[in-house]
Design a protein around this motif. Structure first.
Motif, PDB file in Angstrom:
ATOM      1  N   GLY A  37       0.800  -1.219   0.000  1.00 53.18           N
ATOM      2  CA  GLY A  37       0.000   0.000   0.000  1.00 53.18           C
ATOM      3  C   GLY A  37       0.831   1.266   0.000  1.00 53.18           C
ATOM      4  N   ALA A  38       0.379   2.253   0.784  1.00 57.17           N
ATOM      5  CA  ALA A  38       1.028   3.561   0.799  1.00 57.17           C
ATOM      6  C   ALA A  38       2.460   3.477   1.319  1.00 57.17           C
ATOM      7  N   ALA A  39       2.679   2.582   2.275  1.00 53.34           N
ATOM      8  CA  ALA A  39       4.034   2.447   2.830  1.00 53.34           C
ATOM      9  C   ALA A  39       5.011   1.991   1.750  1.00 53.34           C
ATOM     10  N   LEU A  40       4.550   1.107   0.875  1.00 54.99           N
ATOM     11  CA  LEU A  40       5.406   0.649  -0.212  1.00 54.99           C
ATOM     12  C   LEU A  40       5.677   1.788  -1.195  1.00 54.99           C
ATOM     13  N   GLU A  41       4.624   2.558  -1.528  1.00 55.66           N
ATOM     14  CA  GLU A  41       4.818   3.680  -2.464  1.00 55.66           C
ATOM     15  C   GLU A  41       5.823   4.683  -1.899  1.00 55.66           C
ATOM     16  N   GLN A  42       5.725   4.959  -0.597  1.00 52.76           N
ATOM     17  CA  GLN A  42       6.685   5.882   0.028  1.00 52.76           C
ATOM     18  C   GLN A  42       8.103   5.334  -0.046  1.00 52.76           C
ATOM     19  N   ARG A  43       8.192   4.057   0.170  1.00 54.44           N
ATOM     20  CA  ARG A  43       9.511   3.432   0.153  1.00 54.44           C
ATOM     21  C   ARG A  43      10.110   3.466  -1.258  1.00 54.44           C
TER      22      ARG A  43
END
Lengths: 370, 347
Positions: A37-43
């Motif tokens: 999710g968003a955590a992956l996109e940020q990473r």
């Protein structure tokens, strides 16, 4: 006439896989498969901000196939769960980062011992390799009217010469231990090669993926096999491959280190690879220096040295025209691995700037852009 | 999380470890003349060996920390923990037996880098990294040990001394550090159960107190009568090597009362260790012991210079520097080694 045959073969190989102009400094982030999710996109944004245009993604077989698929070469089999990897690869495509993919971690149903480092059965392992290649051959529907990305470079396994990833390395036979992993790995590589090519003909099937082992000792099931010995075993087994990859964690600076395997010993590997596929590219898909002691890697340098030796890694890699990529491992420290550009708390080490400088001056070859 | 093994390191010069001698008195044989520390506790002899590793093109530093069962003789040694670095000059590891389960706590600092604090070992006999701070300017450990169920270590830094504490559980990031008075340097700090002792570089006094995660309580400063060169704490007393001009002395400071007694005087800088109610001293090839604060008496003579001593209060182990000529095809070379052996008993 042997030299002429070799020369022609080298020329043919150069056409098949055009060599890059200098080694590309690249970066792996081993946290990607742990995020969604968003955590992956940020990473992924963080990875992009390093300037890398090439990365490496570990596909953890046990994550994707927790239960046995009925049709294992079909990535659409309901037993497979590709969600996290679809998001990773779509995210990388959106950020124009080219992935090299490896796979390991034998699921329980495919593990003869129940452990995730168990050597896979050839049929199971190669079927999974084919499933990866088919899903990411650029034509597989993404469920949103488009297609999933094309992944051309597929490494067969990770560090199959080390018991941490491939067990056993040696088997007891007639009262003594004999090398077993290389023969088994050669069978997996050969079977994977033909299955991958059948579903994704432009794939660059990469063998070896050897861990940083110098000496070969076969005195226990969890012994290790030296990277040169492992390459020689692949020659003996006449495995097919398009590229060879290896992992280098030198003791000493990149220009000074000479223990096997280090940059200075690449010609020893290259000589073996040429006996399999003359002129085949070499990928260093893991390299780096740790900035504090950890029990999984007992050699460390200072943070300033790490930065300086990262810069030197790029310079030394460029002395070997066949080396197309030098993949720094890793983006961020964790308690088991302290070779990151970032510390555990995400603060930047001096190597962060050194890496950004290294990538700022390089352009990704066209062959690596797809 | 990835877990890599760095087996390539094994090719990079692990010190040769051999057990030689008769069944009742095995020896530890280490290559070269490294900086050695040793201790006995919990049924184990533990030792650390730090040396520069010179290769054809560069030099790095290596520390091996080993352990062997110890009753009245040395048992079979297990695989040493290997630490390798190019971060800078090592000031030498320091190892202390924990007194529990043949365990130890070791540090491997450098002149300008912290190096790791390691507790040995978990249930799989694998070492646990309690602290390993790679940042520039990180506090540099000077001494460490087990205090109850906590690994504690005292470090020196630009801003003063720091007491670190952590549970010896892998990945336990709840370790904490607090500022404590003064400062310290290599070999000038020591931890034992209920005791923290340290001195600043060039200081002529030591600080002694009871360590906890939040403070060092009952702190007292005890003059030593010269420049403190090394500190070795036990639960009951602290042993210091003190230099005054060209003379050296070994001072025993009672933890409870702070009273001091000089148990040995001489020249050079001796190596010391303590265990039970005894102090052992190595000076040149001479080995001496002191029980209960009495003047040290001769306990044996080593075959070479004593690099380190250890005692459990009864038996004495020395690590002595040996050289021998080896001739191969008419070419004679001198081979240096350090031999750990039981030299006798505390007198």
């Amino acid at each position: 006439m042997r030299w002429l045959r070799v020369a022609l073969a080298v020329a043919a190989a150069a056409i098949a896989v055009s060599p890059a102009m200098g080694a590309q400094m690249a970066l792996q982030d081993d946290q990607l498969p742990n995020l969604t999710g968003a955590a992956l996109e940020q990473r992924l944004d963080l990875l992009k901000s390093t300037g890398t245009t090439i990365t490496r993604v570990d596909i953890l077989w046990g994550f994707v196939a927790p239960t046995q698929p009925a049709d294992p070469t079909n990535p659409g089999d309901p037993a497979y769960d590709w969600a996290r990897y679809d998001q990773i690869f779509k995210g990388l495509r959106a950020r124009d980062i080219t992935p090299i993919v490896d796979f390991y971690w034998t699921p329980k149903w495919a593990s003869q011992s129940g452990d995730k480092n168990a050597a896979p059965r050839v049929a199971d392992g190669s079927a999974f390799a084919a499933a990866i290649a088919r899903r990411y051959n650029g034509t597989w529907p993404d469920g949103e009217g488009g297609t999933l990305p094309l992944i051309r470079r597929l490494e067969i396994w990770n560090e199959p010469n080390i018991a941490t990833y491939w067990f056993p390395q040696c088997r007891r036979q007639g009262g003594r231990y004999v090398l077993d992993s290389a023969r088994q790995y050669a069978a997996l590589l050969a079977a994977s090669y033909s299955q991958i090519k059948a579903v994704s003909p432009t794939s660059i099937v990469t063998g070896g993926v050897t861990g940083p082992v110098g000496d070969s000792t076969c005195d226990a099931a969890d012994s290790s096999v030296g990277s040169v010995t492992f390459a020689k075993e692949m020659v003996r087994n006449r495995v097919p491959l398009d590229a060879w990859s290896m992992h280098l964690y030198p003791i000493g600076s990149p220009s000074q280190a000479y223990f096997v395997p280090s940059w200075k010993t690449i010609p020893q590997i290259q000589a073996q690879v040429d006996r399999l596929q003359p002129g085949a590219p070499l990928y260093v898909t893991e390299t780096g220096y740790h900035t504090s002691y950890n029990r999984y890697h007992r050699y460390f340098v200072s943070e300033r040295q790490q930065a300086s030796w990262l810069t030197q890694t790029q310079q030394v890699a460029n002395r070997y025209p066949r080396v197309e990529v030098a993949m720094w491992f890793n983006l961020q420290d964790n308690p088991y691995w302290t070779g990151g550009l970032l510390r555990d708390d995400l603060s930047q080490k001096p190597a962060w700037d050194a890496f950004r400088q290294a990538t700022a001056g390089q352009s990704r070859p066209a062959d690596w852009s797809r | 999380m990835r877990r890599h093994t760095a087996l390539g390191l094994m090719a990079a010069g692990a010190a040769t470890l051999a057990l030689a001698g008769s069944a009742q008195a095995a020896n530890i044989v280490l290559d070269g003349w490294g900086t050695i520390t040793a201790d006995i506790g919990g049924g184990a002899l533990v030792w650390s060996d730090t040396q520069a590793a010179k290769t054809a093109t560069f030099t790095y530093w290596r520390t091996d920390t080993g352990r062997a069962p110890f009753g009245s003789a040395i048992g079979k040694a297990s695989e040493p923990v290997l630490i390798r670095t190019s971060a800078g000059i090592s000031t030498g590891a320091r190892v202390r037996a924990t007194g529990v389960g043949r365990g130890y706590v070791t540090i491997a600092p450098g002149a300008a880098y912290a190096g790791p604090v390691i507790w040995c070992c978990d249930t799989t006999s694998t070492e646990v990294v309690v602290s390993s701070d790679g940042r520039d300017g990180a506090p540099i450990p000077a001494g460490a040990g087990l205090d109850g169920d906590r690994v504690r270590w005292i470090s020196g830094s630009a801003s003063g001394a720091v007491l670190g504490s952590a549970s010896p559980v892998e990945g336990d990031l709840r370790g904490m550090s607090i500022s404590i008075p003064g400062n310290t340097g290599p070999g000038l700090a020591s931890i034992a159960t209920g005791v923290a002792a340290w001195a600043a570089k060039g200081a002529s006094s030591i600080s002694i107190g009871v360590p906890s995660d939040g403070a060092v309580s009952g702190l007292r400063t005890v003059a030593q009568g010269g420049t403190v060169k090394s500190v070795f704490a036990t639960p009951a007393f602290v042993v210091t090597v003190v230099k005054s001009g060209s003379r050296a002395k070994v001072v025993r400071t009672d933890v409870a009362s702070g009273t001091t007694r000089t148990v040995w005087t001489g020249s050079g800088t001796p190596v010391v260790a303590a265990g039970g109610n005894a102090i052992v001293i190595g000076s040149g090839a001479k080995v001496l012991s002191s029980r209960g604060g009495a003047k040290a008496r001769g306990a044996g003579t080593a075959k070479g210079t004593v690099a380190a001593v250890a005692t459990n209060g009864t038996r004495i182990v020395v690590f002595e520097r040996i050289s021998r000529k080896v001739t191969v095809r008419k070419h004679t070379t001198t081979v240096k080694s350090t031999v750990g052996r039981v030299i006798g008993s505390v007198r």
